[in-house]
Design an enzyme around this catalytic site. Structure first.
Site, PDB file in Angstrom:
ATOM      1  CB  SER A 124      -0.541   0.763   1.217  1.00  0.00           C
ATOM      2  OG  SER A 124      -1.327   1.617   1.762  1.00  0.00           O
ATOM      3  CE1 TYR A 166      -4.066  -2.718   4.530  1.00  0.00           C
ATOM      4  CE2 TYR A 166      -3.497  -0.810   4.313  1.00  0.00           C
ATOM      5  CZ  TYR A 166      -3.309  -1.580   4.296  1.00  0.00           C
ATOM      6  OH  TYR A 166      -3.605  -2.077   2.405  1.00  0.00           O
TER       7      TYR A 166
END
Length: 251
Positions: free
Chosen positions: A139, A154
């Site tokens: 990501s 995350y």
């Protein structure tokens, strides 16, 4: 045809990648996920797209024994693995000052350990063939953490994933130069990912990338071209350059 395995294939980005590869009909597609009904539905859609062979394997890749079972099942069915896509992931919306042990443990197990289990299980096969491609879906939050402080755990887990991917690559570069450890770094994707993280539906967020566009970029860059770094939008490269310049300013 090359055999490509996609984890987290029952929805979202994994489903989109599977359907596009099926449509191209130039890969044998293997789908792995926990939810049998959803997985079977995606497999049926892949077959409808023209895929010559689609295999669906129900497994939780957050568990090492289930990963080993899944890898054995793929090899029993197809005899080889050419590409393994670690696409399993989950979000968590908690500020860093409020993180609990459970928050961090869950992010690490889902976003990191699943990939480690899979790479460790598939590596002996790749080494025997002296070739193969791992694609780890990371990501932009694994590159630029301050984009979203609410996604702290995350983001940290994706930083760990990036680091361990680089370490795997460095460990094997000299003896196995044709085993590629590729990273894909999308930004916000138009799926229900945000809902599973306890926040807004990602499809409603401004600038969310169409999931099919994102899948196409990863397939082209990481799977077909075997690039070690794939950014799914041109703007992400500019963001990375600016971020790096802020960390290492010119003299």
């Amino acid at each position: 045809m090359p055999v490509v395995v996609i984890t987290g294939a029952s929805a979202g980005l994994g489903e989109a990648m599977a359907l596009q590869l099926a449509s191209a009909a130039d890969h044998t597609v293997v789908l792995i996920a926990r939810r049998k009904d959803a997985l079977d539905a995606v497999a049926a859609r892949c077959t409808g797209k023209g895929a010559a062979a689609v295999t669906a394997i129900v497994a939780d890749v957050c568990k090492r024994d289930e990963v080993e079972r899944a890898v054995a099942a793929v090899l029993a069915a197809h005899g080889t693995i050419d590409v393994w896509v670690n696409n399993v992931g989950r979000g968590c919306n908690v500020l860093p000052s409020a993180l609990t042990d459970a928050d961090v443990s869950d992010m690490m197990q889902v976003n990191v350990m699943s990939a480690i289990y899979c790479m460790q299980a598939v590596l002996p096969h790749f080494k025997a063939r002296r070739t193969g491609t791992f694609v780890n879906v990371s990501s932009m939050l694994g590159r630029i953490p301050h984009i979203s402080t609410i996604r702290s755990a995350y983001s940290a887990s994706k930083h760990f994933l990036n680091g361990i991917t680089g370490s795997f690559a460095a460990e094997h570069a000299a003896e196995y130069p044709d085993i590629v450890f590729a990273l894909a770094s999308p930004g916000v994707i138009g799926t229900d990912f945000g809902l599973t993280a306890g926040s807004a539906d990602s499809r409603t967020l401004p600038g969310a990338q169409d999931v099919d566009e994102c899948a196409a970029a990863i397939i082209d860059g990481a799977i077909r071209k075997r690039q070690r770094e794939t950014y799914t939008q041109p703007a992400h490269k500019a963001m990375m350059r600016q971020h790096l310049e802020s960390l290492v300013p010119a003299e």
